[in-house]
Scaffold this motif. Structure first.
Motif, mmCIF file in Angstrom:
data_model
loop_
_atom_site.group_PDB
_atom_site.id
_atom_site.type_symbol
_atom_site.label_atom_id
_atom_site.label_comp_id
_atom_site.label_asym_id
_atom_site.label_seq_id
_atom_site.Cartn_x
_atom_site.Cartn_y
_atom_site.Cartn_z
ATOM 1 N N GLU A 122 0.824 -1.206 0.000
ATOM 2 C CA GLU A 122 0.000 0.000 0.000
ATOM 3 C C GLU A 122 0.854 1.251 0.000
ATOM 4 O O GLU A 122 0.560 2.226 -0.697
ATOM 5 N N ILE A 123 1.951 1.227 0.776
ATOM 6 C CA ILE A 123 2.855 2.371 0.819
ATOM 7 C C ILE A 123 3.525 2.570 -0.538
ATOM 8 O O ILE A 123 3.634 3.694 -1.055
ATOM 9 N N ASN A 124 3.978 1.490 -1.151
ATOM 10 C CA ASN A 124 4.618 1.597 -2.466
ATOM 11 C C ASN A 124 3.647 2.103 -3.525
ATOM 12 O O ASN A 124 4.015 2.908 -4.391
ATOM 13 N N GLU A 125 2.409 1.638 -3.462
ATOM 14 C CA GLU A 125 1.417 2.090 -4.428
ATOM 15 C C GLU A 125 1.123 3.583 -4.249
ATOM 16 O O GLU A 125 0.981 4.315 -5.242
ATOM 17 N N SER A 126 1.057 4.038 -3.023
ATOM 18 C CA SER A 126 0.832 5.465 -2.766
ATOM 19 C C SER A 126 2.011 6.295 -3.263
ATOM 20 O O SER A 126 1.825 7.388 -3.823
ATOM 21 N N THR A 127 3.216 5.787 -3.088
ATOM 22 C CA THR A 127 4.401 6.504 -3.571
ATOM 23 C C THR A 127 4.394 6.603 -5.088
ATOM 24 O O THR A 127 4.701 7.660 -5.670
ATOM 25 N N LYS A 128 4.039 5.518 -5.772
ATOM 26 C CA LYS A 128 3.975 5.545 -7.236
ATOM 27 C C LYS A 128 2.919 6.536 -7.725
ATOM 28 O O LYS A 128 3.135 7.269 -8.694
ATOM 29 N N LYS A 129 1.770 6.576 -7.053
ATOM 30 C CA LYS A 129 0.728 7.523 -7.443
ATOM 31 C C LYS A 129 1.196 8.957 -7.240
ATOM 32 O O LYS A 129 0.923 9.840 -8.072
ATOM 33 N N LEU A 130 1.904 9.195 -6.150
ATOM 34 C CA LEU A 130 2.398 10.540 -5.858
ATOM 35 C C LEU A 130 3.410 10.993 -6.905
ATOM 36 O O LEU A 130 3.341 12.118 -7.419
ATOM 37 N N VAL A 131 4.353 10.130 -7.254
ATOM 38 C CA VAL A 131 5.344 10.456 -8.281
ATOM 39 C C VAL A 131 4.668 10.644 -9.640
ATOM 40 O O VAL A 131 5.028 11.542 -10.412
ATOM 41 N N GLY A 132 3.676 9.808 -9.947
ATOM 42 C CA GLY A 132 2.950 9.955 -11.201
ATOM 43 C C GLY A 132 2.200 11.274 -11.289
ATOM 44 O O GLY A 132 2.120 11.884 -12.373
ATOM 45 N N HIS A 133 1.654 11.742 -10.158
ATOM 46 C CA HIS A 133 0.964 13.032 -10.150
ATOM 47 C C HIS A 133 1.947 14.161 -10.420
ATOM 48 O O HIS A 133 1.637 15.102 -11.179
ATOM 49 N N PHE A 134 3.132 14.106 -9.813
ATOM 50 C CA PHE A 134 4.155 15.121 -10.064
ATOM 51 C C PHE A 134 4.543 15.124 -11.541
ATOM 52 O O PHE A 134 4.654 16.180 -12.175
ATOM 53 N N GLU A 135 4.781 13.947 -12.088
ATOM 54 C CA GLU A 135 5.189 13.844 -13.493
ATOM 55 C C GLU A 135 4.119 14.408 -14.422
ATOM 56 O O GLU A 135 4.422 15.179 -15.344
ATOM 57 N N ARG A 136 2.865 14.043 -14.196
ATOM 58 C CA ARG A 136 1.779 14.512 -15.061
ATOM 59 C C ARG A 136 1.598 16.029 -14.949
ATOM 60 O O ARG A 136 1.421 16.714 -15.967
ATOM 61 N N LYS A 137 1.657 16.560 -13.740
ATOM 62 C CA LYS A 137 1.441 17.990 -13.529
ATOM 63 C C LYS A 137 2.526 18.813 -14.198
ATOM 64 O O LYS A 137 2.247 19.792 -14.913
ATOM 65 N N GLU A 213 7.446 15.046 -24.626
ATOM 66 C CA GLU A 213 6.859 14.782 -25.934
ATOM 67 C C GLU A 213 5.649 13.848 -25.843
ATOM 68 O O GLU A 213 4.708 13.964 -26.633
ATOM 69 N N SER A 214 5.667 12.936 -24.898
ATOM 70 C CA SER A 214 4.556 11.985 -24.772
ATOM 71 C C SER A 214 3.295 12.622 -24.193
ATOM 72 O O SER A 214 2.218 12.015 -24.245
ATOM 73 N N TYR A 215 3.407 13.842 -23.617
ATOM 74 C CA TYR A 215 2.255 14.512 -23.022
ATOM 75 C C TYR A 215 1.637 15.551 -23.961
ATOM 76 O O TYR A 215 0.677 16.213 -23.586
ATOM 77 N N LYS A 216 2.178 15.704 -25.164
ATOM 78 C CA LYS A 216 1.598 16.649 -26.111
ATOM 79 C C LYS A 216 0.323 16.068 -26.715
ATOM 80 O O LYS A 216 0.267 14.882 -27.023
ATOM 81 N N PRO A 217 -0.709 16.900 -26.942
ATOM 82 C CA PRO A 217 -1.916 16.406 -27.626
ATOM 83 C C PRO A 217 -1.604 16.012 -29.064
ATOM 84 O O PRO A 217 -0.622 16.460 -29.658
ATOM 85 N N VAL A 218 -2.452 15.178 -29.614
ATOM 86 C CA VAL A 218 -2.228 14.685 -30.979
ATOM 87 C C VAL A 218 -2.300 15.819 -31.988
ATOM 88 O O VAL A 218 -1.489 15.895 -32.933
ATOM 89 N N THR A 219 -3.242 16.740 -31.813
ATOM 90 C CA THR A 219 -3.367 17.870 -32.742
ATOM 91 C C THR A 219 -2.120 18.738 -32.714
ATOM 92 O O THR A 219 -1.675 19.242 -33.752
ATOM 93 N N CYS A 220 -1.553 18.903 -31.527
ATOM 94 C CA CYS A 220 -0.324 19.703 -31.404
ATOM 95 C C CYS A 220 0.832 19.018 -32.109
ATOM 96 O O CYS A 220 1.643 19.674 -32.780
#
Length: 320
Positions: A122-137, A213-220
């Motif tokens: 559970e702790i590892n899953e929460s850490t992965k979600k937290l890092v993923g939120h930082f990356e996406r933002k 580059e992977s976070y750019k929209p397709v139209t862009c």
């Protein structure tokens, strides 16, 4: 005469025969068991139940004795070296755990399983979600800046934490677990994203270009690809248009030549028929061997072909 004994009649002296089935002999009755010797069905079922319960109790006691016997050793204190501690009397303290007075306490992010401390899923899953939120933002902000110019390239770290708190991202964790997850996420984010300190002393994060580059929209992506290859695309389009125009001209020229030859053949056939008709007519008839060219042109050309004077002008050239 009176002293002579009298003979008994045969019916009185003969002993009656016994039926062996109706009255068994005493020896046979002693050898054969009685009917109450064997247990009944109910007694046999109770006997099996007692034996089964006894087996289960014996097995449980044996398992409990083995389990307690294997875990009789306590853990060695963490502050003692392996040389000072007697390993025959205590178990060495496992990694990612602390032992005191024989008790094992696993560190944050780990849970006890037997004599070991393993990672808490559970702790590892929460850490992965937290890092993923930082990356996406952070990466989405950089991608929007590259595409539309609406976001910042360097995102303040405090803004991301404020967004996490407002969304209740880690409300299900207690304070020690939250601090552990936060510290572990900060380490992972520092390895994943670029980090700097601005003039005000605040930390800012930036997404690597390869990850952005992977976070750019397709139209862009399509729009940027067109801008990057505008010269090649325009040159290719010009070449295609030129080839189409040239092909059209060649096709029209071939059609023009074939149409002139067809008109020439039709004019020749018409003139030959007219000459034969005029020669075979009577001398009194007024049939002229000559044919008016304008009438013959209107008769042979299609309405759309009459607009092109060059087409009919080629026919007299062939005739001459």
């Amino acid at each position: 005469m009176d002293s002579i004994p009298r003979k008994r009649p045969k019916s009185e002296t003969k002993t009656p025969k016994r039926n062996p089935k109706s009255s068994p002999s005493p020896i046979r009755s002693l050898l054969e068991p009685s009917e109450s010797f064997f247990p009944s069905k109910e007694e046999f079922a109770r006997l099996l139940t007692v034996l089964l319960v006894a087996c289960v109790v014996a097995f449980g006691c044996s398992f409990l004795a083995n389990y307690l016997g294997s875990d009789t050793k306590s853990f060695c204190d963490s502050n003692l070296d392996s040389i000072e501690s007697d390993l025959d009397l205590c178990e060495p303290c496992p990694i990612n755990g602390e032992c005191y007075q024989g008790e094992l306490k696993c560190n944050n992010g780990y849970r006890k399983q037997g004599n070991l401390c393993i990672e808490d899923g559970e702790i590892n899953e929460s850490t992965k979600k937290l890092v993923g939120h930082f990356e996406r933002k952070v990466c989405e902000a950089y991608a929007h800046n590259e595409c539309y110019g609406t976001e910042e390239i360097w995102v303040p770290e405090n803004d991301v934490w404020e967004d996490l708190r407002s969304n209740g991202f880690l409300d299900n964790l207690d304070e020690p677990a939250y601090n552990f997850v936060k510290a572990k996420a900060v380490e992972a984010v520092a390895e994943l994203l670029e980090k700097r300190t601005n003039a005000n002393g605040n930390n800012e994060l930036k997404c690597p270009e390869s990850l952005m580059e992977s976070y750019k929209p397709v139209t862009c992506r399509i729009h940027q690809w067109l801008l990057q290859h505008i010269f090649i695309i325009s040159s290719s389009c010009a070449m295609l248009v030129g080839c189409a125009i040239l092909h059209r001209k060649i096709q029209r020229k071939r059609h023009f030549s074939s149409r002139v030859e067809e008109l020439y053949d039709q004019v020749c056939d018409f003139l030959e028929e007219n000459a034969v008709t005029s020669n075979s007519a009577n001398s009194s008839s007024n049939c002229e061997p000559w044919v008016i060219a304008s009438r013959l042109r209107d008769h042979l050309l299609f309405p759309r072909e009459r607009r092109d004077p060059l087409l009919w002008s080629k026919v007299p050239v062939f005739l001459s």
